[in-house]
Design a protein around this motif. Structure first.
Motif, PDB file in Angstrom:
ATOM      1  N   GLN A  85      10.266  11.825   8.301  1.00 29.55           N
ATOM      2  CA  GLN A  85      10.200  11.612   9.611  1.00 29.55           C
ATOM      3  C   GLN A  85       9.395  10.188  10.076  1.00 29.55           C
ATOM      4  O   GLN A  85       9.681   9.284  10.965  1.00 29.55           O
ATOM      5  CB  GLN A  85       9.392  12.822  10.378  1.00 29.55           C
ATOM      6  N   ALA A  86       8.265   9.963   9.377  1.00 33.00           N
ATOM      7  CA  ALA A  86       7.327   8.794   9.560  1.00 33.00           C
ATOM      8  C   ALA A  86       8.163   7.673   9.360  1.00 33.00           C
ATOM      9  O   ALA A  86       8.251   6.575  10.157  1.00 33.00           O
ATOM     10  CB  ALA A  86       6.022   8.812   8.947  1.00 33.00           C
ATOM     11  N   ILE A  87       8.845   7.528   8.307  1.00 30.89           N
ATOM     12  CA  ILE A  87       9.542   6.120   7.783  1.00 30.89           C
ATOM     13  C   ILE A  87      10.703   6.065   8.979  1.00 30.89           C
ATOM     14  O   ILE A  87      10.775   5.095   9.494  1.00 30.89           O
ATOM     15  CB  ILE A  87      10.315   6.653   6.436  1.00 30.89           C
ATOM     16  N   LEU A  88      11.435   7.126   9.504  1.00 29.63           N
ATOM     17  CA  LEU A  88      12.614   6.801  10.104  1.00 29.63           C
ATOM     18  C   LEU A  88      11.988   6.739  11.967  1.00 29.63           C
ATOM     19  O   LEU A  88      12.999   6.133  12.417  1.00 29.63           O
ATOM     20  CB  LEU A  88      13.726   8.086  10.043  1.00 29.63           C
ATOM     21  N   THR A  89      10.768   7.410  12.050  1.00 31.38           N
ATOM     22  CA  THR A  89      10.533   7.258  13.521  1.00 31.38           C
ATOM     23  C   THR A  89       9.567   6.406  13.945  1.00 31.38           C
ATOM     24  O   THR A  89       9.331   6.046  15.034  1.00 31.38           O
ATOM     25  CB  THR A  89      10.275   8.696  13.931  1.00 31.38           C
ATOM     26  N   GLN A  90       8.640   6.019  12.877  1.00 33.18           N
ATOM     27  CA  GLN A  90       7.719   5.032  12.957  1.00 33.18           C
ATOM     28  C   GLN A  90       7.879   3.816  12.374  1.00 33.18           C
ATOM     29  O   GLN A  90       7.925   2.537  13.103  1.00 33.18           O
ATOM     30  CB  GLN A  90       6.424   5.604  12.489  1.00 33.18           C
ATOM     31  N   LEU A  91       8.246   3.757  11.029  1.00 34.03           N
ATOM     32  CA  LEU A  91       8.036   2.531  10.307  1.00 34.03           C
ATOM     33  C   LEU A  91       9.237   1.818  10.507  1.00 34.03           C
ATOM     34  O   LEU A  91       9.424   0.628  10.955  1.00 34.03           O
ATOM     35  CB  LEU A  91       7.798   2.714   8.576  1.00 34.03           C
TER      36      LEU A  91
ATOM     37  N   PHE B 244       8.627   3.060   1.162  1.00 33.01           N
ATOM     38  CA  PHE B 244       7.473   4.009   1.699  1.00 33.01           C
ATOM     39  C   PHE B 244       7.718   5.431   1.341  1.00 33.01           C
ATOM     40  O   PHE B 244       6.864   6.360   1.508  1.00 33.01           O
ATOM     41  CB  PHE B 244       7.337   3.884   3.205  1.00 33.01           C
ATOM     42  N   TYR B 245       8.740   5.660   0.653  1.00 38.86           N
ATOM     43  CA  TYR B 245       9.140   6.849   0.234  1.00 38.86           C
ATOM     44  C   TYR B 245       8.809   7.027  -1.436  1.00 38.86           C
ATOM     45  O   TYR B 245       8.707   8.165  -1.785  1.00 38.86           O
ATOM     46  CB  TYR B 245      10.805   7.204  -0.052  1.00 38.86           C
ATOM     47  N   GLY B 246       8.143   6.142  -1.794  1.00 43.63           N
ATOM     48  CA  GLY B 246       7.857   6.163  -3.215  1.00 43.63           C
ATOM     49  C   GLY B 246       6.758   7.262  -3.680  1.00 43.63           C
ATOM     50  O   GLY B 246       7.116   8.021  -4.618  1.00 43.63           O
ATOM     51  N   PRO B 247       5.762   7.308  -2.604  1.00 43.49           N
ATOM     52  CA  PRO B 247       4.718   8.487  -3.040  1.00 43.49           C
ATOM     53  C   PRO B 247       5.422   9.926  -3.094  1.00 43.49           C
ATOM     54  O   PRO B 247       4.672  10.654  -3.852  1.00 43.49           O
ATOM     55  CB  PRO B 247       3.614   8.255  -1.685  1.00 43.49           C
ATOM     56  N   ILE B 248       6.494  10.240  -2.386  1.00 45.54           N
ATOM     57  CA  ILE B 248       7.063  11.652  -2.458  1.00 45.54           C
ATOM     58  C   ILE B 248       7.753  11.725  -3.852  1.00 45.54           C
ATOM     59  O   ILE B 248       7.778  12.576  -4.476  1.00 45.54           O
ATOM     60  CB  ILE B 248       8.103  11.713  -1.287  1.00 45.54           C
ATOM     61  N   THR B 249       8.407  10.487  -4.371  1.00 46.39           N
ATOM     62  CA  THR B 249       9.081  10.766  -5.700  1.00 46.39           C
ATOM     63  C   THR B 249       8.080  10.752  -6.653  1.00 46.39           C
ATOM     64  O   THR B 249       8.250  11.075  -7.843  1.00 46.39           O
ATOM     65  CB  THR B 249       9.982   9.150  -5.996  1.00 46.39           C
ATOM     66  N   ARG B 250       6.789  10.693  -6.366  1.00 50.35           N
ATOM     67  CA  ARG B 250       5.491  10.763  -7.708  1.00 50.35           C
ATOM     68  C   ARG B 250       4.724  11.509  -7.161  1.00 50.35           C
ATOM     69  O   ARG B 250       3.490  11.540  -7.706  1.00 50.35           O
ATOM     70  CB  ARG B 250       5.061   9.402  -7.729  1.00 50.35           C
ATOM     71  N   MET B 251       4.942  12.586  -6.285  1.00 47.72           N
ATOM     72  CA  MET B 251       3.945  13.516  -5.806  1.00 47.72           C
ATOM     73  C   MET B 251       3.558  14.366  -6.874  1.00 47.72           C
ATOM     74  O   MET B 251       4.471  14.818  -7.764  1.00 47.72           O
ATOM     75  CB  MET B 251       4.742  14.409  -4.951  1.00 47.72           C
ATOM     76  N   PRO B 252       2.199  14.557  -7.103  1.00 50.69           N
ATOM     77  CA  PRO B 252       1.456  15.573  -8.208  1.00 50.69           C
ATOM     78  C   PRO B 252       2.299  16.858  -8.352  1.00 50.69           C
ATOM     79  O   PRO B 252       2.245  17.606  -7.277  1.00 50.69           O
ATOM     80  CB  PRO B 252       0.152  15.474  -7.911  1.00 50.69           C
ATOM     81  N   ALA B 253       2.442  17.202  -9.368  1.00 48.75           N
ATOM     82  CA  ALA B 253       3.019  18.552  -9.837  1.00 48.75           C
ATOM     83  C   ALA B 253       2.128  19.727  -9.275  1.00 48.75           C
ATOM     84  O   ALA B 253       2.495  20.779  -8.805  1.00 48.75           O
ATOM     85  CB  ALA B 253       3.108  18.603 -11.121  1.00 48.75           C
TER      86      ALA B 253
ATOM     87  N   ARG C  62      -2.667   6.652   8.900  1.00 48.10           N
ATOM     88  CA  ARG C  62      -2.722   5.192   8.947  1.00 48.10           C
ATOM     89  C   ARG C  62      -1.585   4.458   9.556  1.00 48.10           C
ATOM     90  O   ARG C  62      -1.599   3.620  10.362  1.00 48.10           O
ATOM     91  CB  ARG C  62      -3.150   4.537   7.508  1.00 48.10           C
ATOM     92  N   ILE C  63      -0.288   4.742   8.986  1.00 48.01           N
ATOM     93  CA  ILE C  63       1.015   4.275   9.328  1.00 48.01           C
ATOM     94  C   ILE C  63       1.098   4.616  10.797  1.00 48.01           C
ATOM     95  O   ILE C  63       1.902   3.986  11.594  1.00 48.01           O
ATOM     96  CB  ILE C  63       2.021   4.438   8.558  1.00 48.01           C
ATOM     97  N   GLY C  64       0.656   5.864  11.278  1.00 43.59           N
ATOM     98  CA  GLY C  64       0.844   6.123  12.735  1.00 43.59           C
ATOM     99  C   GLY C  64       0.404   5.164  13.558  1.00 43.59           C
ATOM    100  O   GLY C  64       0.796   5.221  14.924  1.00 43.59           O
TER     101      GLY C  64
ATOM    102  N   LEU D  74       1.004  -1.056   0.109  1.00 40.86           N
ATOM    103  CA  LEU D  74       0.014  -0.072   0.023  1.00 40.86           C
ATOM    104  C   LEU D  74       0.913   1.258  -0.158  1.00 40.86           C
ATOM    105  O   LEU D  74       0.805   2.222  -0.606  1.00 40.86           O
ATOM    106  CB  LEU D  74      -1.063   0.128   1.129  1.00 40.86           C
ATOM    107  N   GLY D  75       1.745   1.236   0.854  1.00 37.90           N
ATOM    108  CA  GLY D  75       2.611   2.364   0.980  1.00 37.90           C
ATOM    109  C   GLY D  75       3.873   2.835  -0.170  1.00 37.90           C
ATOM    110  O   GLY D  75       4.120   4.060  -0.122  1.00 37.90           O
TER     111      GLY D  75
END
Length: 608
Positions: free
Chosen positions: A250-256, A225-234, A175-177, A154-155
């Motif tokens: 922050q979510a990746i490094l402190t939660q996931l 989980f960084y994938g959505p950031i690399t494809r962020m809508p213009a 959700r991931i929180g 999903l992420g």
């Protein structure tokens, strides 16, 4: 390389609440429908329809990941902790309430179609309630049913979770929180299982640890989980882009990452030493009852495991004889095991150089069958369809599979092919039969037509009974000659390899879980009877260890569909119409086999 079916498994075996349940009981006995006027019938069924609608709405709230997978995005920010006793009690109250509401209706006064819905709904509620009585919650996930793996899909930004709007991105963060709390509860359940002796086999835990470790990184930009950031809508504002980029890092490094590390470390250091060396489910306390439930759950029949085992032995013998005939056709000198070795080692059977070569070969199969589909089907799906390579992070433990699209067509149905090394992808692995099963006309036709049928209650539009769904897909493999496939004897042997694979499942699944067959004996039996590598056989056997009973659904359902087809062809004679038969099977969506048989018998009677 042997690529085998693994369709719908995620939908069936994700943690509690992410699956569509099957039942352990037979539906209510068929009764002759009361003759009513159309108006009276409509009036009597309106309250039932309301019950089904209310159930579906409540279910989406209770199981938001299911809602997401079906294109309902209202609860995309939620991840309930389904690992708690309170959640299990909530489920018990939920199903009991709706079962009680259903029984207030007089089934005999419902229309024929509403009687089908009544039977399926009763089957569903009773199954869920029976499942909640078992201690399977003490084994929260394994390598083939795993919320941690599902979150990865999903992420990544290419699955069911949408990443089109700023709200979509914020929903995922919320959700991931909730994942760390879920993981803590899962660990607690694993520990309770350790105390009770309800633990997973060691061989499976060894596969789970690397899956979790794959998500551990010190560089957030390298995370899946960084994938959505690399494809962020213009179209996003610069402020939103900056905020979301920082929030995702922050979510990746402190939660996931800490949560995946915690789960991996727990399994490696604390759980693995307590994992069992035995193979079958019968080795754990209450395991025999769990397996009996799973057999009923997955076959939607009351067939005894030993009877299923004997069917497997008989089918293996029959299909081996057909394999011998193909071996003779290609003039191979030697016994079947030697022929299998030849198929797995001959360089001419591994002609591909890149993953795109493999995908193009499947696209060529699609082009070949397309002209023949109208001969077998009157109805075809509107949903788009794509062929994709399985994502790298899960390819090592994945089988080829079909992921259903959304009913509105915003997400296509996707046939995923794991390609670890294109130069080792074997053409004799049953590519044609695999496509007929996982893609067209197998799962794509069945699931898409079901979802697109807005006349069905939603609980039926999105139902998935494996004996029906996987039975249909395996039955579709048998349509190969009618679709223009298997003209090449090596594709025929691949198709027979796929068919015997499903027959072998009846032997090894029952063998491991109720006859003390070991993992190693099951792997050997599989390799002795089909052209499969040791790596492929090991992955398959460990799958059956993780999800007891699921592998029984395929042959059980396919044999029932072939039985019905032959029965009606004999009954109807010149009035027999194969297109009409297929259309009617698919019209009502996935359902328990006993309900299907009654429905199809009534259809055949109308044809006369």
């Amino acid at each position: 390389m042997k690529t085998t079916s693994f369709a719908l498994l995620a939908a069936l075996w994700l943690p509690a609440g992410l699956a569509t349940a099957q039942s352990t009981k037979k539906p209510a006995p068929a009764t002759k429908a009361t003759t009513t006027t159309a108006a009276a019938s409509a009036t009597s069924s309106a309250p039932l329809a309301k019950l089904f609608d209310t159930y579906w709405e409540d279910r989406a709230k209770l199981f938001p990941l299911n809602a997401t997978s079906q294109g309902d995005n209202r609860y995309n920010d939620q991840l309930p902790n389904d690992q708690t006793r309170a959640f299990r009690q909530q489920q018990q109250q939920f199903y009991q309430q709706y079962l009680g509401s259903l029984k207030k209706f007089d089934r005999s006064k419902l229309s024929a179609e509403d009687q089908v819905s009544y039977d399926i709904f009763q089957y569903e509620m009773e199954s869920r309630l029976n499942g909640l009585k078992l201690n399977s919650w003490m084994m929260p996930f394994a390598q083939f049913y795993s919320l941690p793996n599902t979150l990865g899909q999903l992420g990544a930004g290419t699955g069911a979770q949408p990443f089109k709007t700023v709200k979509d991105y914020d929903d995922w963060l919320k959700r991931i929180g909730q994942f760390p709390v879920w993981a803590d509860s899962a660990v607690s359940n694993f520990r309770q299982g350790m105390k009770a002796g309800v633990v997973l086999p060691r061989a499976l835990v060894l596969k789970m640890v690397p899956q979790l470790q794959a998500q551990i990184t010190t560089d957030a930009t390298k995370s899946l989980f960084y994938g959505p950031i690399t494809r962020m809508p213009a179209s996003f504002s610069e402020a939103d882009k900056t905020r979301l980029t920082a929030a995702y890092q922050q979510a990746i490094l402190t939660q996931l990452v800490p949560t995946y590390r915690k789960l991996a470390d727990f399994l490696q250091t604390e759980y693995l030493p307590k994992a069992r060396t035995s193979t079958g489910l019968a080795a754990v306390p209450g395991g025999a009852e769990m397996y009996a439930y799973n057999v009923r759950l997955m076959t939607t029949t009351d067939r005894a495991p030993d009877a299923i085992y004997q069917t497997g032995l008989s089918e293996v013998k029959r299909i081996r004889a057909e394999m011998e005939a193909v071996k003779k056709q290609v003039a191979f000198q030697g016994e079947l095991p030697a022929f299998f070795t030849y198929l797995n080692s001959e360089p001419k059977f591994t002609p591909y150089k890149t993953p795109e070569d493999v995908l193009n070969a499947f696209r060529a199969i699609q082009a070949r069958i397309t002209p023949n589909l109208p001969k077998l089907f009157g109805r075809t799906p509107k949903s788009p369809f794509e062929i994709r390579q399985t994502e790298a992070f899960r390819a090592a433990t994945a089988s080829a599979e079909y992921n259903r699209g959304t009913p509105d067509g915003s997400r296509p149905g996707i046939f995923y092919v794991p390609i670890l090394d294109a130069t080792k992808f074997n053409t004799t692995s049953g590519m044609e039969s695999l496509f007929a099963h996982e893609a067209i006309p197998g799962h794509h036709y069945q699931l898409s037509l079901q979802q697109e049928n807005t006349d069905l209650p939603k609980f039926r539009r999105f139902a998935s009974y494996p004996a029906f769904s996987e039975g249909w897909a395996l039955y579709c493999e048998s349509l190969g000659p009618e679709l223009g496939l298997y003209a090449d004897p090596y594709q025929k042997i691949g198709a027979l390899g796929d068919e015997i694979h499903r027959a072998i499942r009846l032997v090894v699944d029952v063998g491991m879980h109720s006859k003390n067959m070991t993992r190693e004996e099951a792997i050997k039996y599989m390799m002795d009877n089909e052209p499969i590598s040791e790596q492929g056989a090991t992955a398959e056997i460990e799958r059956y260890m993780a999800i007891p009973g699921q592998a029984l659904a395929y042959k059980t359902g396919a044999l029932k569909l072939r039985e019905l087809r032959d029965r009606y062809a004999k009954q109807l004679g010149s009035k027999s119409d194969l297109r009409a038969f297929h259309d009617e099977v698919l019209a009502g969506g996935s359902m328990p086999l006993a309900v299907l048989e009654r429905k199809m018998d009534a259809w055949a009677a109308r044809q006369k």
